[in-house]
Write a protein that holds these residues in place. Structure first.
Motif, PDB file in Angstrom:
ATOM      1  N   ASN A  59      -5.894  16.588  -2.348  1.00  0.00           N
ATOM      2  CA  ASN A  59      -6.616  15.460  -2.927  1.00  0.00           C
ATOM      3  C   ASN A  59      -5.599  14.359  -3.217  1.00  0.00           C
ATOM      4  OD1 ASN A  59      -9.125  16.778  -2.987  1.00  0.00           O
ATOM      5  ND2 ASN A  59      -8.555  17.805  -4.880  1.00  0.00           N
ATOM      6  N   THR A  60      -5.976  13.119  -2.920  1.00  0.00           N
ATOM      7  CA  THR A  60      -5.069  12.001  -3.166  1.00  0.00           C
ATOM      8  C   THR A  60      -5.687  11.044  -4.168  1.00  0.00           C
ATOM      9  OG1 THR A  60      -5.958  10.776  -1.284  1.00  0.00           O
ATOM     10  CG2 THR A  60      -3.995  12.104  -0.898  1.00  0.00           C
ATOM     11  N   VAL A  61      -4.822  10.407  -4.959  1.00  0.00           N
ATOM     12  CA  VAL A  61      -5.242   9.455  -5.976  1.00  0.00           C
ATOM     13  C   VAL A  61      -4.290   8.271  -5.933  1.00  0.00           C
ATOM     14  CG1 VAL A  61      -5.602   9.076  -8.443  1.00  0.00           C
ATOM     15  CG2 VAL A  61      -6.076  11.301  -7.461  1.00  0.00           C
ATOM     16  N   VAL A  62      -4.833   7.052  -5.949  1.00  0.00           N
ATOM     17  CA  VAL A  62      -4.002   5.870  -6.067  1.00  0.00           C
ATOM     18  C   VAL A  62      -4.004   5.459  -7.535  1.00  0.00           C
ATOM     19  CG1 VAL A  62      -3.687   3.472  -5.407  1.00  0.00           C
ATOM     20  CG2 VAL A  62      -4.493   5.115  -3.725  1.00  0.00           C
ATOM     21  N   VAL A  63      -2.827   5.498  -8.141  1.00  0.00           N
ATOM     22  CA  VAL A  63      -2.673   5.144  -9.553  1.00  0.00           C
ATOM     23  C   VAL A  63      -2.366   3.659  -9.614  1.00  0.00           C
ATOM     24  CG1 VAL A  63      -1.386   5.585 -11.668  1.00  0.00           C
ATOM     25  CG2 VAL A  63      -1.790   7.441 -10.045  1.00  0.00           C
ATOM     26  N   SER A  64      -3.254   2.895 -10.225  1.00  0.00           N
ATOM     27  CA  SER A  64      -3.050   1.453 -10.271  1.00  0.00           C
ATOM     28  C   SER A  64      -1.991   1.097 -11.297  1.00  0.00           C
ATOM     29  CB  SER A  64      -4.359   0.731 -10.588  1.00  0.00           C
ATOM     30  OG  SER A  64      -4.861   1.167 -11.823  1.00  0.00           O
ATOM     31  N   GLY A  65      -1.232   0.051 -11.000  1.00  0.00           N
ATOM     32  CA  GLY A  65      -0.148  -0.372 -11.876  1.00  0.00           C
ATOM     33  C   GLY A  65      -0.667  -1.018 -13.144  1.00  0.00           C
ATOM     34  N   LYS A  66       0.087  -0.862 -14.211  1.00  0.00           N
ATOM     35  CA  LYS A  66      -0.311  -1.415 -15.503  1.00  0.00           C
ATOM     36  C   LYS A  66       0.230  -2.827 -15.661  1.00  0.00           C
ATOM     37  CE  LYS A  66      -0.051   3.020 -17.856  1.00  0.00           C
ATOM     38  NZ  LYS A  66       0.595   3.761 -18.944  1.00  0.00           N
ATOM     39  N   SER A  67      -0.459  -3.622 -16.441  1.00  0.00           N
ATOM     40  CA  SER A  67       0.042  -4.941 -16.803  1.00  0.00           C
ATOM     41  C   SER A  67       0.931  -4.804 -18.025  1.00  0.00           C
ATOM     42  CB  SER A  67      -1.101  -5.898 -17.112  1.00  0.00           C
ATOM     43  OG  SER A  67      -1.888  -6.107 -15.981  1.00  0.00           O
ATOM     44  N   LYS A  68       2.118  -5.310 -17.929  1.00  0.00           N
ATOM     45  CA  LYS A  68       3.073  -5.272 -19.031  1.00  0.00           C
ATOM     46  C   LYS A  68       3.576  -6.683 -19.270  1.00  0.00           C
ATOM     47  CE  LYS A  68       3.337  -0.826 -19.746  1.00  0.00           C
ATOM     48  NZ  LYS A  68       3.112  -0.185 -21.013  1.00  0.00           N
ATOM     49  N   GLY A  69       3.908  -6.983 -20.494  1.00  0.00           N
ATOM     50  CA  GLY A  69       4.382  -8.330 -20.740  1.00  0.00           C
ATOM     51  C   GLY A  69       5.120  -8.479 -22.049  1.00  0.00           C
ATOM     52  N   THR A  70       5.830  -9.587 -22.127  1.00  0.00           N
ATOM     53  CA  THR A  70       6.494  -9.978 -23.354  1.00  0.00           C
ATOM     54  C   THR A  70       5.786 -11.230 -23.864  1.00  0.00           C
ATOM     55  OG1 THR A  70       8.090 -11.318 -22.131  1.00  0.00           O
ATOM     56  CG2 THR A  70       8.687  -9.034 -22.553  1.00  0.00           C
ATOM     57  N   ALA A  71       6.398 -11.938 -24.769  1.00  0.00           N
ATOM     58  CA  ALA A  71       5.759 -13.117 -25.356  1.00  0.00           C
ATOM     59  C   ALA A  71       5.516 -14.209 -24.317  1.00  0.00           C
ATOM     60  CB  ALA A  71       6.615 -13.652 -26.492  1.00  0.00           C
ATOM     61  N   HIS A  73       6.162 -13.856 -20.727  1.00  0.00           N
ATOM     62  CA  HIS A  73       6.041 -13.435 -19.333  1.00  0.00           C
ATOM     63  C   HIS A  73       5.109 -12.238 -19.221  1.00  0.00           C
ATOM     64  CE1 HIS A  73       7.171 -12.739 -15.200  1.00  0.00           C
ATOM     65  NE2 HIS A  73       7.456 -11.490 -15.485  1.00  0.00           N
ATOM     66  N   VAL A  74       4.198 -12.289 -18.269  1.00  0.00           N
ATOM     67  CA  VAL A  74       3.307 -11.169 -18.001  1.00  0.00           C
ATOM     68  C   VAL A  74       3.613 -10.668 -16.607  1.00  0.00           C
ATOM     69  CG1 VAL A  74       0.914 -10.426 -17.735  1.00  0.00           C
ATOM     70  CG2 VAL A  74       1.509 -12.068 -19.508  1.00  0.00           C
ATOM     71  N   GLY A  75       3.910  -9.383 -16.489  1.00  0.00           N
ATOM     72  CA  GLY A  75       4.218  -8.791 -15.200  1.00  0.00           C
ATOM     73  C   GLY A  75       3.290  -7.624 -14.919  1.00  0.00           C
ATOM     74  N   ARG A  76       3.437  -7.058 -13.752  1.00  0.00           N
ATOM     75  CA  ARG A  76       2.595  -5.945 -13.357  1.00  0.00           C
ATOM     76  C   ARG A  76       3.438  -4.913 -12.626  1.00  0.00           C
ATOM     77  NH1 ARG A  76      -2.647  -4.743 -13.130  1.00  0.00           N
ATOM     78  NH2 ARG A  76      -3.412  -3.478 -11.423  1.00  0.00           N
ATOM     79  N   ARG A  77       3.280  -3.646 -13.018  1.00  0.00           N
ATOM     80  CA  ARG A  77       3.938  -2.562 -12.306  1.00  0.00           C
ATOM     81  C   ARG A  77       3.217  -2.335 -10.988  1.00  0.00           C
ATOM     82  NH1 ARG A  77       4.667   2.004 -17.015  1.00  0.00           N
ATOM     83  NH2 ARG A  77       6.124   0.835 -18.305  1.00  0.00           N
ATOM     84  N   SER A  78       3.921  -1.832 -10.011  1.00  0.00           N
ATOM     85  CA  SER A  78       3.303  -1.615  -8.714  1.00  0.00           C
ATOM     86  C   SER A  78       2.463  -0.332  -8.729  1.00  0.00           C
ATOM     87  CB  SER A  78       4.364  -1.523  -7.625  1.00  0.00           C
ATOM     88  OG  SER A  78       5.252  -0.474  -7.908  1.00  0.00           O
ATOM     89  N   SER A  79       1.432  -0.315  -7.915  1.00  0.00           N
ATOM     90  CA  SER A  79       0.581   0.858  -7.785  1.00  0.00           C
ATOM     91  C   SER A  79       1.305   1.910  -6.955  1.00  0.00           C
ATOM     92  CB  SER A  79      -0.733   0.485  -7.107  1.00  0.00           C
ATOM     93  OG  SER A  79      -1.426  -0.467  -7.867  1.00  0.00           O
ATOM     94  N   TRP A  80       0.930   3.185  -7.142  1.00  0.00           N
ATOM     95  CA  TRP A  80       1.537   4.260  -6.379  1.00  0.00           C
ATOM     96  C   TRP A  80       0.496   5.334  -6.105  1.00  0.00           C
ATOM     97  CZ3 TRP A  80       2.201   9.033  -9.047  1.00  0.00           C
ATOM     98  CH2 TRP A  80       1.992   8.966 -10.411  1.00  0.00           C
ATOM     99  N   LYS A  81       0.823   6.206  -5.176  1.00  0.00           N
ATOM    100  CA  LYS A  81      -0.126   7.217  -4.734  1.00  0.00           C
ATOM    101  C   LYS A  81       0.433   8.601  -5.027  1.00  0.00           C
ATOM    102  CE  LYS A  81      -2.995   8.064  -0.694  1.00  0.00           C
ATOM    103  NZ  LYS A  81      -3.257   7.637   0.697  1.00  0.00           N
ATOM    104  N   LYS A  82      -0.446   9.500  -5.495  1.00  0.00           N
ATOM    105  CA  LYS A  82      -0.023  10.876  -5.714  1.00  0.00           C
ATOM    106  C   LYS A  82      -0.980  11.814  -5.000  1.00  0.00           C
ATOM    107  CE  LYS A  82      -2.086  11.333 -10.316  1.00  0.00           C
ATOM    108  NZ  LYS A  82      -1.815  11.697 -11.714  1.00  0.00           N
TER     109      LYS A  82
END
Length: 100
Positions: A59-71, A73-82
């Protein structure tokens, strides 16, 4: 030869957490981080080449990246597959012996 090289790049690492260790003991399931482009057939072939075990189900799952940020700047982690790999009974992956 090119296909075998591609298969070796599919499995990136094992995914170890409390949930995966319980699944490993109870259901003979191992979890791997895999490349995003990997299909179930590619994952099965890569595991057969590296570990020589019989696979019952994948079984495969794509884990979507989380939004992370500071005061400012807002960034996003990349998605990955397990991939959850269920082995047949009496099959086991021994990571220590495969390294040596």
């Amino acid at each position: 030869m090119i296909y075998q090289e591609r298969l070796l790049k599919i499995l990136k690492s094992t995914h170890v957490s409390e949930k995966t260790s319980i699944q490993s003991e109870k259901y003979n399931t191992f979890v791997f981080k895999v490349a995003k482009y990997a299909t179930k057939t590619d994952i099965k072939n890569a595991i057969n080449i590296l570990f020589s075990v019989k696979i019952n189900n994948i079984n495969t799952v794509v884990v979507s990246g989380k939004s992370k940020g500071t005061a400012n700047h807002v960034g996003r982690r990349s998605s990955w597959k397990k991939a959850y790999v269920v082995l047949e009974k009496n099959q086991k992956i021994d990571f220590i012996d495969t390294i040596e």
